[in-house]
Design a protein around this motif. Structure first.
Motif, PDB file in Angstrom:
ATOM      1  N   GLU A 148       1.196  -1.370   0.077  1.00  0.00           N
ATOM      2  CA  GLU A 148       0.102   0.011   0.318  1.00  0.00           C
ATOM      3  C   GLU A 148       0.982   1.529  -0.196  1.00  0.00           C
ATOM      4  OE1 GLU A 148      -3.617   1.865   2.588  1.00  0.00           O
ATOM      5  OE2 GLU A 148      -3.013  -0.233   2.813  1.00  0.00           O
ATOM      6  N   TYR A 149       1.937   1.274   0.741  1.00  0.00           N
ATOM      7  CA  TYR A 149       2.640   2.750   0.690  1.00  0.00           C
ATOM      8  C   TYR A 149       3.391   2.265   0.206  1.00  0.00           C
ATOM      9  CZ  TYR A 149       6.774   5.194   2.487  1.00  0.00           C
ATOM     10  OH  TYR A 149       7.692   6.529   2.879  1.00  0.00           O
ATOM     11  N   VAL A 150       4.085   1.403  -1.464  1.00  0.00           N
ATOM     12  CA  VAL A 150       4.557   1.146  -2.333  1.00  0.00           C
ATOM     13  C   VAL A 150       3.880   2.322  -3.349  1.00  0.00           C
ATOM     14  CG1 VAL A 150       5.475   0.145  -4.712  1.00  0.00           C
ATOM     15  CG2 VAL A 150       6.051  -0.651  -1.800  1.00  0.00           C
ATOM     16  N   GLU A 151       2.317   1.344  -3.846  1.00  0.00           N
ATOM     17  CA  GLU A 151       1.300   2.606  -4.788  1.00  0.00           C
ATOM     18  C   GLU A 151       1.353   3.962  -3.766  1.00  0.00           C
ATOM     19  OE1 GLU A 151       0.554   0.825  -7.335  1.00  0.00           O
ATOM     20  OE2 GLU A 151       1.948  -0.546  -6.304  1.00  0.00           O
ATOM     21  N   TYR A 152       0.938   3.894  -3.346  1.00  0.00           N
ATOM     22  CA  TYR A 152       0.987   5.660  -2.803  1.00  0.00           C
ATOM     23  C   TYR A 152       2.076   6.355  -2.975  1.00  0.00           C
ATOM     24  CZ  TYR A 152      -0.273   9.834   0.126  1.00  0.00           C
ATOM     25  OH  TYR A 152      -0.163  11.085   1.021  1.00  0.00           O
ATOM     26  N   ILE A 153       3.196   5.949  -2.745  1.00  0.00           N
ATOM     27  CA  ILE A 153       4.764   7.281  -2.765  1.00  0.00           C
ATOM     28  C   ILE A 153       4.345   6.860  -4.852  1.00  0.00           C
ATOM     29  CG2 ILE A 153       5.613   6.915  -1.223  1.00  0.00           C
ATOM     30  CD1 ILE A 153       7.345   4.644  -3.562  1.00  0.00           C
TER      31      ILE A 153
END
Length: 440
Positions: free
Chosen positions: A319-324
């Protein structure tokens, strides 16, 4: 008594050599003939604009007469600011620091010139003539060292900013020397000074110091925000802050959360992040306020992911990867923390490194607040390369040392001994642990 050759003597020699009359040379120079005649007779001091025209007409280097001009305006005639100011500015543009120092040293015997010289230093600072500005700041500061004045503090602040560079030891010295002057600055300059000091100590990993500065920044900014009666940048004395005062409050809270993160207290950091994401107390409702609030929402959301990740919660990684991935300025910081977490918890993040390989080389990014602080970005990059080297070496991938060695090279350039030593130790221990031949 030895005769000192004056500028007018050299002009007379030039006229004689080229068989020119005063009137002819005045036409060539574009100077009134009567003015030139009085200058040649020693009845009128040579103005700066006249000196420029005469020097150009004689085909000489622009600063050819500067050494003599210092003597003539300081010794042979009563110094007047009307001639001194343009000469100081011209000396700065041509890097004639020797002339500037000679004039400043003489003028500071008369304290009436102190505010005038300070104004010139401020003008040169804004124009980017930093060496000349620093020279004047140093001399003005020395003349006021017993006055404990706001002008002295501002001189020290400018010198602190100009002293910051790639050498951490020099940065530490500059910060320590300046710190005692912060309280002497006016309130709005104090906000910027505290922020700059916090950046400097962050790059030096002195988190206790950063925490103290963040607390003071929060206290002072909160007080100023309560006292402001007009716009959110301007205090009663009319001075203007670089950013709205409420932005310093938000930034102080961001700093406090970052200190907790750097100290490994991720749960406490997660509790503090919502404080700077909550902007309901901000009175302003203009476009600038909306942009600033939106930026802190982005940072806050990213930092929630980041601290959960550093706390070992691998379920937020994707989820973090997709956010950034759609926020370019956040990618490098995210990669650094992802690799650090991977080393700490033995995760495999190869696919993430491949996906964002283009963002690994060092670069600066901008936000609505300008370009990222260079000191912090340099430090973050050396730390990232150390972690990346450890990640590759723990997996016996020695062919990836191009990126990690760039980090070591940068560490040497910055004299960041802490990162160089840690990087070297992590390499040695990983090789020992991963290669069974060392155990036999």
């Amino acid at each position: 008594m030895k005769h000192t050759i004056k500028i007018r003597d050299e002009i007379a020699a030039y006229l004689s050599e080229h068989d020119l009359s005063n009137n002819q040379f005045a036409i060539i120079c574009g100077i009134h003939s009567g003015t030139l005649s009085r200058v040649m007779k020693g009845q009128q001091a040579l103005a700066m604009n006249h000196l420029i025209r005469i020097t150009r007409a004689m085909g000489l280097a622009e600063d050819y007469f500067y050494g003599k001009y210092v003597d003539e305006i300081m010794v042979d005639s009563a110094p007047t600011w009307r001639r001194l100011r343009p000469f100081l500015l011209q000396c700065a543009s041509l890097s004639r620091l020797d002339c500037i120092e000679a004039i400043v040293q003489n003028l500071l015997d008369n304290l009436l010139y102190v505010p005038l010289l300070f104004e010139v230093a401020e003008e040169l600072y804004q124009q980017g003539h930093l060496q000349a500005a620093a020279l004047i700041y140093e001399n003005v500061g020395a003349s006021e060292k017993y006055q404990h004045s706001e002008r002295l503090a501002l001189c020290q602040y400018r010198l602190f900013l100009m002293a910051l560079g790639d050498d951490p030891h020099n940065n530490l010295i500059a910060a320590v020397l300046f710190e005692n002057y912060v309280s002497k600055l006016d309130e709005l300059n104090q906000l910027d000074a505290l922020k700059q000091l916090a950046h400097t100590y962050s790059s030096l990993h002195q988190w206790q110091k950063v925490s103290e500065l963040a607390d003071e920044l929060l206290r002072l900014a909160s007080l100023q925000y309560q006292l402001l009666k007009g716009g959110s940048r301007t205090a009663d004395h009319g001075r203007v802050a670089q950013r709205p005062v409420y932005a310093y409050i938000l930034y102080a809270q961001l700093l406090r959360a970052n200190v907790l993160e750097e100290c490994g207290d991720h749960k406490a950091a997660l509790e503090l992040i919502p404080v700077y994401m909550d902007a309901g107390w901000i009175r302003e409702d203009d476009e600038e306020a909306r942009r600033i609030i939106a930026q802190y929402q982005v940072w806050g959301t990213a930092n929630i992911y980041l601290n959960r990740l550093m706390d070992g919660q691998i379920e937020v990684l994707d989820e973090y990867v997709e956010y950034i991935s759609v926020r370019e300025s956040e990618i490098f910081t995210a990669l650094s923390k992802i690799v650090q977490s991977a080393n700490r918890y033995n995760w495999n993040v190869d696919s993430i490194l491949r996906r964002f390989a283009a963002y690994i080389p060092y670069r600066q990014y901008s936000s609505i607040f300008g370009v990222s602080n260079k000191l912090i970005m340099n430090d973050n990059y050396t730390r990232f390369c150390k972690e990346l080297a450890a990640y590759y070496l723990s997996r016996r991938r020695y062919n990836n040392d191009d990126v990690s060695m760039r980090g070591v090279d940068l560490s040497v350039k910055l004299d960041n001994t802490q990162n160089v030593i840690r990087g070297t130790l992590s390499v040695d221990f990983e090789i020992l642990l991963s290669d069974s031949t060392w155990l036999n």
